[in-house]
Design a protein around this motif. Sequence first.
Motif: not given
Length: 288
Positions: A55-62, A76-80
Amino acid sequence: MKHLIASTVFAAIGAVSVAQAGEVWQATGFEQPESALVDAAHNRIVVSNIVGNPGAVDDNGYLSLLSMDGKVVSRHWVDGMDAPKGMAIAGGRLYAADITRVRVVDLASGRLVETIDVPGAVFLNDMTADGAGKVYVSDMLADTIYRIDGDRPELFVKDALLASPNGVFADGDRLIVASWGKGIDKTDFSTAEPGGLLSVDLATRKVAPLPGAQKFADLDGVVAIGDTIYATAYMTGTLYGYKRGGAPTAIAQFKPGSADVGTDGRRIFVPLMGEGEVVALSLDSSQD
Protein backbone atom coordinates in the motif's frame (compact mmCIF):
# COMPACT_ATOMS: atom_id res chain seq x y z
CA MET A 1 1.11 -8.61 1.59
CA LYS A 2 4.47 -10.13 2.33
CA HIS A 3 3.93 -9.63 6.05
CA LEU A 4 0.98 -12.01 5.93
CA ILE A 5 3.16 -15.00 5.23
CA ALA A 6 3.81 -16.81 8.47
CA SER A 7 4.86 -20.24 7.25
CA THR A 8 8.21 -21.12 5.72
CA VAL A 9 7.52 -24.82 5.51
CA PHE A 10 7.89 -26.30 2.04
CA ALA A 11 4.71 -27.68 0.53
CA ALA A 12 5.12 -29.98 -2.41
CA ILE A 13 3.63 -28.88 -5.69
CA GLY A 14 1.56 -31.76 -6.96
CA ALA A 15 -1.76 -33.17 -7.88
CA VAL A 16 -4.46 -33.75 -5.34
CA SER A 17 -7.14 -36.34 -6.00
CA VAL A 18 -7.78 -36.79 -9.73
CA ALA A 19 -7.04 -33.26 -10.89
CA GLN A 20 -3.49 -33.95 -12.18
CA ALA A 21 -1.83 -30.55 -12.07
CA GLY A 22 1.93 -30.73 -12.66
CA GLU A 23 4.79 -28.25 -12.53
CA VAL A 24 6.24 -27.38 -15.95
CA TRP A 25 8.78 -24.76 -14.93
CA GLN A 26 9.69 -22.35 -12.16
CA ALA A 27 11.13 -18.85 -12.60
CA THR A 28 12.86 -17.13 -9.67
CA GLY A 29 14.37 -13.82 -8.62
CA PHE A 30 11.24 -11.64 -8.54
CA GLU A 31 10.37 -9.17 -5.78
CA GLN A 32 6.92 -9.98 -4.38
CA PRO A 33 5.43 -11.01 -7.72
CA GLU A 34 1.68 -10.42 -7.44
CA SER A 35 0.35 -11.13 -10.92
CA ALA A 36 1.37 -13.16 -13.98
CA LEU A 37 -0.52 -12.19 -17.14
CA VAL A 38 -0.15 -13.76 -20.58
CA ASP A 39 0.46 -11.28 -23.41
CA ALA A 40 -0.60 -13.59 -26.22
CA ALA A 41 0.10 -11.11 -29.01
CA HIS A 42 3.78 -11.01 -28.05
CA ASN A 43 4.07 -14.61 -26.81
CA ARG A 44 5.22 -13.69 -23.30
CA ILE A 45 4.18 -13.32 -19.68
CA VAL A 46 4.13 -10.02 -17.79
CA VAL A 47 4.88 -10.21 -14.05
CA SER A 48 4.12 -7.39 -11.60
CA ASN A 49 6.56 -6.82 -8.71
CA ILE A 50 5.32 -4.98 -5.59
CA VAL A 51 8.73 -4.58 -3.86
CA GLY A 52 7.81 -3.62 -0.30
CA ASN A 53 4.58 -2.51 1.35
CA PRO A 54 1.66 -3.26 -1.03
CA GLY A 55 0.00 0.00 0.00
CA ALA A 56 3.04 2.31 -0.08
CA VAL A 57 3.56 5.03 -2.68
CA ASP A 58 7.32 4.44 -2.92
CA ASP A 59 8.20 4.26 -6.64
CA ASN A 60 9.72 0.79 -6.08
CA GLY A 61 7.35 -1.32 -8.16
CA TYR A 62 8.02 -2.58 -11.67
CA LEU A 63 6.98 -5.07 -14.34
CA SER A 64 9.06 -8.00 -15.64
CA LEU A 65 8.84 -10.11 -18.80
CA LEU A 66 9.05 -13.89 -19.01
CA SER A 67 9.12 -16.09 -22.09
CA MET A 68 6.41 -18.73 -22.32
CA ASP A 69 8.96 -21.35 -21.28
CA GLY A 70 9.90 -19.50 -18.10
CA LYS A 71 13.04 -17.62 -19.13
CA VAL A 72 13.50 -14.03 -17.94
CA VAL A 73 13.34 -11.72 -20.97
CA SER A 74 13.52 -8.45 -19.04
CA ARG A 75 13.78 -8.20 -15.27
CA HIS A 76 12.95 -4.48 -15.25
CA TRP A 77 10.73 -4.02 -18.30
CA VAL A 78 8.69 -1.09 -16.94
CA ASP A 79 9.76 0.92 -13.89
CA GLY A 80 8.18 3.94 -12.23
CA MET A 81 5.34 2.22 -10.39
CA ASP A 82 4.56 1.96 -6.67
CA ALA A 83 3.03 -1.45 -5.89
CA PRO A 84 1.60 -2.92 -9.12
CA LYS A 85 -0.74 -5.87 -8.69
CA GLY A 86 -3.31 -7.25 -11.16
CA MET A 87 -3.13 -6.47 -14.88
CA ALA A 88 -5.27 -6.57 -18.01
CA ILE A 89 -4.67 -6.11 -21.74
CA ALA A 90 -6.96 -4.21 -24.12
CA GLY A 91 -6.37 -2.31 -27.35
CA GLY A 92 -2.62 -2.87 -27.42
CA ARG A 93 -2.23 -1.47 -23.95
CA LEU A 94 -1.51 -3.10 -20.63
CA TYR A 95 -3.33 -1.81 -17.56
CA ALA A 96 -1.85 -2.38 -14.08
CA ALA A 97 -3.60 -1.71 -10.75
CA ASP A 98 -1.35 0.44 -8.58
CA ILE A 99 -2.98 1.19 -5.18
CA THR A 100 -5.42 3.98 -6.14
CA ARG A 101 -4.36 4.45 -9.75
CA VAL A 102 -4.14 2.41 -12.92
CA ARG A 103 -0.92 2.52 -14.92
CA VAL A 104 -1.10 2.18 -18.69
CA VAL A 105 1.76 0.72 -20.71
CA ASP A 106 2.11 0.57 -24.49
CA LEU A 107 2.70 -3.14 -25.11
CA ALA A 108 4.75 -2.67 -28.27
CA SER A 109 7.26 -0.21 -26.83
CA GLY A 110 7.11 -0.99 -23.12
CA ARG A 111 6.62 2.69 -22.32
CA LEU A 112 4.50 3.89 -19.42
CA VAL A 113 2.16 6.19 -21.34
CA GLU A 114 -0.54 7.14 -18.86
CA THR A 115 -1.63 7.07 -15.23
CA ILE A 116 -5.38 6.95 -14.57
CA ASP A 117 -6.53 8.21 -11.18
CA VAL A 118 -9.54 6.29 -9.88
CA PRO A 119 -11.58 8.66 -7.67
CA GLY A 120 -12.59 7.06 -4.37
CA ALA A 121 -10.30 4.05 -4.80
CA VAL A 122 -8.77 2.55 -1.63
CA PHE A 123 -6.79 -0.58 -2.60
CA LEU A 124 -7.05 -1.58 -6.26
CA ASN A 125 -6.13 -5.20 -6.81
CA ASP A 126 -6.88 -7.42 -9.82
CA MET A 127 -7.86 -6.50 -13.38
CA THR A 128 -9.46 -8.11 -16.42
CA ALA A 129 -10.73 -7.07 -19.86
CA ASP A 130 -13.98 -8.12 -21.52
CA GLY A 131 -14.59 -8.94 -25.18
CA ALA A 132 -15.47 -5.32 -25.95
CA GLY A 133 -12.13 -4.07 -24.64
CA LYS A 134 -13.47 -2.57 -21.42
CA VAL A 135 -11.27 -3.09 -18.39
CA TYR A 136 -12.37 -3.91 -14.85
CA VAL A 137 -10.46 -3.46 -11.61
CA SER A 138 -11.40 -4.66 -8.13
CA ASP A 139 -11.05 -2.53 -5.01
CA MET A 140 -10.45 -5.07 -2.27
CA LEU A 141 -11.01 -2.73 0.66
CA ALA A 142 -14.14 -1.01 -0.69
CA ASP A 143 -16.36 -3.90 -1.94
CA THR A 144 -16.18 -2.25 -5.33
CA ILE A 145 -15.36 -2.99 -8.95
CA TYR A 146 -14.56 -0.14 -11.35
CA ARG A 147 -14.78 -0.19 -15.13
CA ILE A 148 -12.41 1.69 -17.41
CA ASP A 149 -13.34 2.46 -21.00
CA GLY A 150 -10.20 3.75 -22.69
CA ASP A 151 -8.99 6.11 -19.99
CA ARG A 152 -12.28 6.90 -18.25
CA PRO A 153 -12.91 5.12 -14.92
CA GLU A 154 -16.41 4.66 -13.57
CA LEU A 155 -17.99 2.84 -10.65
CA PHE A 156 -19.28 -0.44 -12.06
CA VAL A 157 -20.65 -2.17 -8.96
CA LYS A 158 -20.43 -1.57 -5.21
CA ASP A 159 -22.03 -4.32 -3.13
CA ALA A 160 -21.35 -5.85 0.29
CA LEU A 161 -21.89 -9.25 -1.36
CA LEU A 162 -18.52 -8.79 -3.07
CA ALA A 163 -16.91 -9.24 0.38
CA SER A 164 -13.45 -7.82 -0.32
CA PRO A 165 -13.25 -8.69 -4.03
CA ASN A 166 -9.76 -9.62 -5.10
CA GLY A 167 -9.49 -11.67 -8.31
CA VAL A 168 -11.61 -10.77 -11.33
CA PHE A 169 -11.86 -12.60 -14.66
CA ALA A 170 -14.07 -11.72 -17.63
CA ASP A 171 -15.88 -14.85 -18.80
CA GLY A 172 -18.35 -14.19 -21.62
CA ASP A 173 -21.23 -12.08 -20.33
CA ARG A 174 -20.07 -12.11 -16.71
CA LEU A 175 -17.22 -11.35 -14.39
CA ILE A 176 -16.04 -14.12 -12.12
CA VAL A 177 -14.96 -12.68 -8.78
CA ALA A 178 -12.76 -14.27 -6.12
CA SER A 179 -13.74 -12.88 -2.72
CA TRP A 180 -11.22 -12.59 0.11
CA GLY A 181 -13.99 -12.64 2.73
CA LYS A 182 -16.23 -10.60 5.00
CA GLY A 183 -15.06 -8.50 7.93
CA ILE A 184 -11.54 -7.91 6.65
CA ASP A 185 -8.96 -6.52 9.07
CA LYS A 186 -7.04 -3.87 7.15
CA THR A 187 -3.91 -4.35 9.25
CA ASP A 188 -3.30 -8.07 8.74
CA PHE A 189 -5.93 -8.96 6.08
CA SER A 190 -7.53 -11.60 8.28
CA THR A 191 -11.29 -12.03 7.86
CA ALA A 192 -14.26 -12.75 10.09
CA GLU A 193 -15.56 -15.09 7.39
CA PRO A 194 -13.66 -16.66 4.47
CA GLY A 195 -14.51 -15.74 0.92
CA GLY A 196 -15.80 -17.64 -2.10
CA LEU A 197 -16.61 -17.36 -5.79
CA LEU A 198 -19.15 -14.93 -7.25
CA SER A 199 -20.35 -13.75 -10.63
CA VAL A 200 -21.34 -10.27 -11.78
CA ASP A 201 -23.59 -9.98 -14.83
CA LEU A 202 -22.02 -7.45 -17.22
CA ALA A 203 -25.40 -6.21 -18.42
CA THR A 204 -27.37 -6.00 -15.17
CA ARG A 205 -24.42 -5.68 -12.76
CA LYS A 206 -26.14 -8.15 -10.45
CA VAL A 207 -23.87 -10.00 -8.01
CA ALA A 208 -24.60 -13.70 -7.47
CA PRO A 209 -22.76 -16.29 -5.36
CA LEU A 210 -21.66 -19.36 -7.31
CA PRO A 211 -23.43 -22.38 -5.78
CA GLY A 212 -21.33 -24.61 -3.58
CA ALA A 213 -18.34 -22.26 -3.63
CA GLN A 214 -18.96 -20.02 -0.62
CA LYS A 215 -17.07 -19.41 2.64
CA PHE A 216 -14.21 -21.79 1.90
CA ALA A 217 -11.03 -19.66 1.65
CA ASP A 218 -9.54 -16.15 1.51
CA LEU A 219 -9.31 -16.10 -2.29
CA ASP A 220 -6.88 -14.09 -4.37
CA GLY A 221 -6.46 -14.79 -8.11
CA VAL A 222 -8.99 -16.39 -10.44
CA VAL A 223 -9.15 -17.64 -14.05
CA ALA A 224 -11.58 -19.80 -16.00
CA ILE A 225 -10.54 -22.49 -18.46
CA GLY A 226 -13.45 -24.18 -20.21
CA ASP A 227 -16.07 -24.97 -17.57
CA THR A 228 -13.59 -24.98 -14.69
CA ILE A 229 -12.77 -21.99 -12.49
CA TYR A 230 -9.38 -21.93 -10.78
CA ALA A 231 -8.69 -19.73 -7.77
CA THR A 232 -5.80 -19.28 -5.37
CA ALA A 233 -6.07 -19.01 -1.59
CA TYR A 234 -3.31 -16.60 -0.59
CA MET A 235 -3.08 -17.48 3.09
CA THR A 236 -2.66 -21.24 2.57
CA GLY A 237 -1.12 -21.32 -0.91
CA THR A 238 -3.83 -23.66 -2.18
CA LEU A 239 -4.98 -23.69 -5.82
CA TYR A 240 -8.63 -24.73 -6.11
CA GLY A 241 -10.66 -25.95 -9.06
CA TYR A 242 -14.43 -25.55 -9.22
CA LYS A 243 -17.13 -26.67 -11.64
CA ARG A 244 -20.75 -25.62 -11.39
CA GLY A 245 -22.73 -28.20 -9.44
CA GLY A 246 -19.66 -29.36 -7.55
CA ALA A 247 -17.52 -28.15 -4.70
CA PRO A 248 -14.10 -26.47 -4.75
CA THR A 249 -11.32 -29.08 -4.91
CA ALA A 250 -7.65 -28.61 -4.06
CA ILE A 251 -5.63 -28.91 -7.27
CA ALA A 252 -2.15 -28.00 -6.05
CA GLN A 253 -0.46 -26.82 -2.87
CA PHE A 254 2.17 -24.12 -2.64
CA LYS A 255 3.70 -22.13 0.16
CA PRO A 256 1.46 -19.27 1.37
CA GLY A 257 1.44 -16.29 -0.96
CA SER A 258 -0.11 -17.60 -4.18
CA ALA A 259 -1.62 -14.53 -5.84
CA ASP A 260 -3.15 -13.37 -9.16
CA VAL A 261 -2.86 -16.29 -11.57
CA GLY A 262 -2.74 -16.12 -15.35
CA THR A 263 -3.42 -18.67 -18.08
CA ASP A 264 -2.79 -19.41 -21.75
CA GLY A 265 -5.73 -21.83 -21.81
CA ARG A 266 -3.53 -24.89 -21.24
CA ARG A 267 -1.39 -23.88 -18.31
CA ILE A 268 -1.79 -21.79 -15.18
CA PHE A 269 0.93 -19.36 -14.12
CA VAL A 270 1.06 -18.87 -10.35
CA PRO A 271 3.03 -16.00 -8.75
CA LEU A 272 4.31 -16.81 -5.26
CA MET A 273 4.78 -13.49 -3.53
CA GLY A 274 6.72 -14.71 -0.51
CA GLU A 275 9.13 -16.82 -2.53
CA GLY A 276 9.77 -14.42 -5.40
CA GLU A 277 8.78 -17.11 -7.89
CA VAL A 278 6.39 -17.79 -10.74
CA VAL A 279 5.40 -21.42 -11.33
CA ALA A 280 3.78 -22.85 -14.46
CA LEU A 281 1.35 -25.74 -14.04
CA SER A 282 0.11 -27.97 -16.84
CA LEU A 283 -3.47 -29.19 -16.51
CA ASP A 284 -4.79 -32.62 -17.34
CA SER A 285 -6.96 -32.65 -20.48
CA SER A 286 -10.02 -33.34 -18.34
CA GLN A 287 -9.48 -29.92 -16.77
CA ASP A 288 -8.90 -27.97 -20.00
